[in-house]
Design a protein around this motif. Structure first.
Motif, mmCIF file in Angstrom:
data_model
loop_
_atom_site.group_PDB
_atom_site.id
_atom_site.type_symbol
_atom_site.label_atom_id
_atom_site.label_comp_id
_atom_site.label_asym_id
_atom_site.label_seq_id
_atom_site.Cartn_x
_atom_site.Cartn_y
_atom_site.Cartn_z
ATOM 1 N N ASP A 77 0.850 -1.188 0.000
ATOM 2 C CA ASP A 77 0.000 0.000 0.000
ATOM 3 C C ASP A 77 0.891 1.245 0.000
ATOM 4 O O ASP A 77 1.394 1.657 1.042
ATOM 5 N N THR A 79 1.829 5.357 -1.169
ATOM 6 C CA THR A 79 1.213 6.662 -1.373
ATOM 7 C C THR A 79 1.289 7.035 -2.853
ATOM 8 O O THR A 79 1.876 6.318 -3.667
ATOM 9 N N LYS A 80 0.717 8.189 -3.195
ATOM 10 C CA LYS A 80 0.758 8.617 -4.589
ATOM 11 C C LYS A 80 2.168 8.942 -5.049
ATOM 12 O O LYS A 80 2.436 9.023 -6.250
ATOM 13 N N HIS A 81 3.073 9.126 -4.075
ATOM 14 C CA HIS A 81 4.473 9.373 -4.402
ATOM 15 C C HIS A 81 5.295 8.086 -4.414
ATOM 16 O O HIS A 81 6.510 8.128 -4.608
ATOM 17 N N SER A 86 3.199 7.103 5.027
ATOM 18 C CA SER A 86 2.091 8.000 4.730
ATOM 19 C C SER A 86 1.850 8.936 5.911
ATOM 20 O O SER A 86 2.552 8.891 6.926
#
Length: 233
Positions: A77, A79-81, A86
């Protein structure tokens, strides 16, 4: 001369695996302190006795943050980066340090005072029963409420829904693991180490539950995404 030469020969002869044994021995002494009791573990136990609440807060905060990172890594899982760290990580650290640790410190202290000096089998069983019927429900309710807020719940109804949905599954896990952990602590551990020990047990169980929840959430998102894609075609 011959005796001296033989002694020097034996002393200078390298022992197979000697370096590895030396490294292992040094690591063990650094952790436990060996006979001098000056290692990391001894220093930690000393801090538990001299500064119990502070040490428990630091321990719980660190384990809670690490739990979130490890669960994200297990569940993949990101993050968008593309990172596993997170915004939940510092929130989990705050929960562990300022909510979980003080609460555990208070409840376990009360439990220990209730059964202080009572070492009979009946008293130990009664202590386990009280822990499962009183201590665990309080801790698990606070845990679920905190996780709801960290996950984004902002109203009382959202928090209550999270607690109602997760209370019994979490309690079932507690009723399996808590008696075993408490029985082990009663038998082998000094009382000032109980809270960190229970924190470690919670870390393992929490990591598993957290990772499992993340996997289910990611699977649901993928199903929704690909399902919407098929419908659009």
């Amino acid at each position: 001369m011959s005796v001296k030469f033989e002694k020097e020969t034996v002393r200078d002869t390298p022992i197979p695996g000697g370096r590895r044994e030396d490294v292992a021995q040094k690591m063990g002494q650094a952790l436990t302190g060996g006979k001098s009791q000056t290692g990391y573990l001894a220093a930690y136990l000393q801090q538990l006795q001299s500064n119990p609440l502070r040490t428990k807060m630091l321990t719980s905060g660190t384990l809670s943050a690490l739990q979130e990172v490890l669960a994200s890594w297990i569940a993949k899982d990101v993050t968008k980066h593309g990172h596993y760290v997170s915004s939940r990580v510092p929130k989990m650290a705050v929960y562990g340090a300022f909510i979980s640790a003080p609460l555990g410190h208070l409840l376990i202290s009360i439990l220990q005072k209730m059964f202080a000096g009572r070492t009979s089998l009946r008293a130990k069983i009664l202590q386990i029963v009280v822990s499962n019927l009183v201590i665990s429900p309080i801790q698990n309710s606070i845990y679920l409420m905190s996780m709801a807020v960290i996950a984004g719940a902002r109203t009382f109804h959202q928090v209550r829904a999270t607690v109602r949905a997760g209370f019994m599954p979490v309690m079932k896990v507690s009723w399996i693991t808590s008696p075993l952990a408490l029985a082990f602590a009663q038998k082998f551990l000094p009382e000032h180490t109980w809270v960190p020990f229970f924190n470690l047990i919670s870390f393992v169980i929490g990591t598993y539950i957290n990772a499992h929840t993340k996997k289910k959430r990611l699977a649901a998102l993928r199903k929704k995404h690909y399902g919407d894609g098929r419908r659009e075609d």
